[in-house]
Scaffold this motif. Structure first.
Motif, mmCIF file in Angstrom:
data_model
loop_
_atom_site.group_PDB
_atom_site.id
_atom_site.type_symbol
_atom_site.label_atom_id
_atom_site.label_comp_id
_atom_site.label_asym_id
_atom_site.label_seq_id
_atom_site.Cartn_x
_atom_site.Cartn_y
_atom_site.Cartn_z
ATOM 1 N N UNK A 191 7.550 10.758 -3.211
ATOM 2 C CA UNK A 191 6.674 11.293 -2.158
ATOM 3 C C UNK A 191 5.311 10.611 -2.156
ATOM 4 N N UNK A 192 4.850 10.260 -0.986
ATOM 5 C CA UNK A 192 3.554 9.613 -0.871
ATOM 6 C C UNK A 192 3.617 8.112 -0.793
ATOM 7 N N UNK A 193 4.804 7.536 -1.042
ATOM 8 C CA UNK A 193 4.897 6.083 -1.008
ATOM 9 C C UNK A 193 4.964 5.563 0.426
ATOM 10 N N UNK A 194 5.792 6.200 1.254
ATOM 11 C CA UNK A 194 6.025 5.681 2.598
ATOM 12 C C UNK A 194 5.494 6.640 3.662
ATOM 13 N N UNK A 195 5.267 6.087 4.840
ATOM 14 C CA UNK A 195 4.908 6.874 6.008
ATOM 15 C C UNK A 195 6.146 7.674 6.431
ATOM 16 N N UNK A 196 6.065 9.014 6.422
ATOM 17 C CA UNK A 196 7.248 9.827 6.776
ATOM 18 C C UNK A 196 7.802 9.509 8.165
ATOM 19 N N UNK A 197 6.930 9.205 9.119
ATOM 20 C CA UNK A 197 7.401 8.890 10.473
ATOM 21 C C UNK A 197 8.234 7.611 10.474
ATOM 22 N N UNK A 198 7.826 6.635 9.675
ATOM 23 C CA UNK A 198 8.579 5.383 9.596
ATOM 24 C C UNK A 198 9.915 5.615 8.904
ATOM 25 N N UNK A 257 0.850 -1.188 0.000
ATOM 26 C CA UNK A 257 0.000 0.000 0.000
ATOM 27 C C UNK A 257 0.890 1.244 0.000
ATOM 28 N N UNK A 258 0.360 2.326 -0.541
ATOM 29 C CA UNK A 258 1.066 3.603 -0.508
ATOM 30 C C UNK A 258 0.415 4.520 0.531
ATOM 31 N N UNK A 276 2.259 -2.338 10.973
ATOM 32 C CA UNK A 276 3.232 -3.364 10.577
ATOM 33 C C UNK A 276 3.506 -3.290 9.082
ATOM 34 N N UNK A 277 2.467 -3.044 8.287
ATOM 35 C CA UNK A 277 2.638 -2.942 6.839
ATOM 36 C C UNK A 277 3.440 -1.702 6.468
ATOM 37 N N UNK A 278 3.197 -0.594 7.172
ATOM 38 C CA UNK A 278 3.949 0.630 6.882
ATOM 39 C C UNK A 278 5.434 0.449 7.193
ATOM 40 N N UNK A 279 5.727 -0.284 8.248
ATOM 41 C CA UNK A 279 7.128 -0.520 8.609
ATOM 42 C C UNK A 279 7.779 -1.489 7.631
#
Length: 425
Positions: free
Chosen positions: A395-402, A339-340, A358-361
């Protein structure tokens, strides 16, 4: 260097507490002290050491609680120190000294609290269950809680300075794993004191208390075996993947270690960290359902239709582990790893925080692993700015916090190795 300073600090504090207790209270009675030391040594030697990757269990804390009433502050400190002095499984003297210092502090702190909250030091003078509960039971509960907290804080400190894991994350992890056990410790410790004093069995109470102590050990063993069975299941799945795609085995191990670091850096709870580790370890398990020829083909040689087949591995992987109870939460981490963050991903087009953590990480850590493989890095000697540019190029692919957490742990730990990573409590 910081770890050595911390270990020295714990040792000095423990020695200071022991000296203070000796000056204030003087020596305890030798007979009860010798019996409790013997029971403490036995409990430590019979501990269940492999409950998790970092911690093990023993019922030494039960002996320390009883010592708080029977032998006083110095006696409790000495029982803790001597009980852990001999460790046949520990090859590093520094770890043995740390265990001695820590258990001495746990014993002494519990005994101090027992007295501060009005614990009776001569329970044989109490009459009736109400007095026992008020002047022995409740103070022992307070001592139990404080002992649990001191244990968690001291253990968290050593792993914080050794591995760089956030301190509060480690404290929560220790408390989550041992908190319920400490409730049982308090009950058995209270029973020990009641048998020793009001029932007037004295040292003979040790024989009767061995039954619940061994029952507690059996419960620890069962829990440890359950944890190990989970790890064996994971290893079996990874091994199966390795028969088809050998490089996936070390890749999965590294991704899991990195994901665990990131989860800790983000301050997730113990259960969430475990879920993240499972999801990262098995994030490529769906490759078992992908034709081998596609997995071995160079990325530029894969057609659009073949790429769609490969990309379905996350859905197939989630289906493969369906029905395995302890992996249920990890399934969503595997299914949604592509997912993006902006909602343009697959398979369900989830957006932002709707994507399981978990998926974002896993999305970020697997991308880092792919980057390192593509650049041919075998050791982490590349400036993390290279990784930062790669992760932020879309930009937009990953969670910036992760992404921020990944860069922080790479600076802190370097690239994880394929090998998976104890202190008793």
């Amino acid at each position: 260097m910081r770890l050595r300073a911390y270990l020295a600090f714990v040792l000095l504090v423990s020695l200071g507490v022991g000296a203070w207790a000796w000056i204030v209270e003087g020596p305890p009675q030798l007979g009860p002290l010798a019996l409790l030391v013997a029971m403490g040594v036995l409990s430590f030697q019979l501990r269940e050491p492999a409950v998790s990757s970092r911690f093990g269990f023993s019922f030494l804390s039960i002996i320390l609680l009883a010592s708080a009433v029977i032998t006083g502050v110095f006696g409790s400190w000495l029982v803790g120190v001597v009980s852990t002095a001999v460790d046949r499984d520990q090859r590093r003297w520094s770890a043995t000294v740390f265990n001695m210092s820590m258990t001495g502090l746990v014993g002494a702190s519990g005994a101090v609290v027992y007295r501060l909250v009005g614990g009776n030091t001569a329970p044989d003078t109490l009459v009736g269950p109400a007095e026992l509960a008020l002047h022995v039971g409740l103070p022992l509960v307070a001592a139990d809680v404080v002992g649990c907290l001191v244990n968690a804080l001291v253990i968290a400190g050593v792993f914080h300075f050794d591995q760089g894991v956030p301190f509060l994350v480690l404290v929560r992890s220790v408390l989550a794993g041992s908190g319920l056990a400490y409730i049982g410790y308090g009950v058995i410790g209270f029973l020990f004191v009641v048998l020793w004093y009001p029932v007037d069995l004295g040292a003979s109470s040790a024989l009767l208390i061995m039954a619940p102590l061994l029952a507690a050990r059996w419960a620890f063993i069962q829990y440890g075996e359950e944890v190990r069975s989970h790890e064996r299941t994971i290893d079996t799945l990874v091994t199966a993947l390795g028969t088809k795609e050998p490089p996936a085995v070390p890749r999965s191990r590294r991704a899991a270690r990195l994901a665990e670091w990131v989860a800790e850096e983000l301050g997730l709870g113990p259960h969430q960290i475990e879920t993240v580790r499972y999801a990262a370890t098995l994030h490529e398990i769906g490759h078992l359902g992908v034709p081998t020829r596609l997995l071995r083909r160079a990325p530029e040689a894969v057609s659009v239709a073949e790429r769609r087949v490969i990309d379905r591995h996350c859905v197939m992987g989630a289906r493969m582990i369906e029905g395995i109870d302890f992996l249920e939460d990890a399934r969503s981490g595997i299914r949604h790893q592509h997912e993006r963050f902006d909602g343009g991903g697959r398979p369900d087009g989830l957006v932002g925080q709707d994507i399981p953590v978990a998926a974002r990480i896993v999305a970020v850590t697997s991308a880092v692993e792919d980057l390192l493989e593509a650049t041919g890095e075998t050791q982490w000697d590349t400036d993390t700015a290279v990784v930062a540019r790669a992760l932020q190029s879309d930009p937009g692919r990953f969670d910036p916090a992760v992404v921020t957490a990944v860069l922080a742990v790479l600076e802190k730990h370097g690239r994880p190795h394929a090998a998976s990573t104890g202190v008793s409590r």
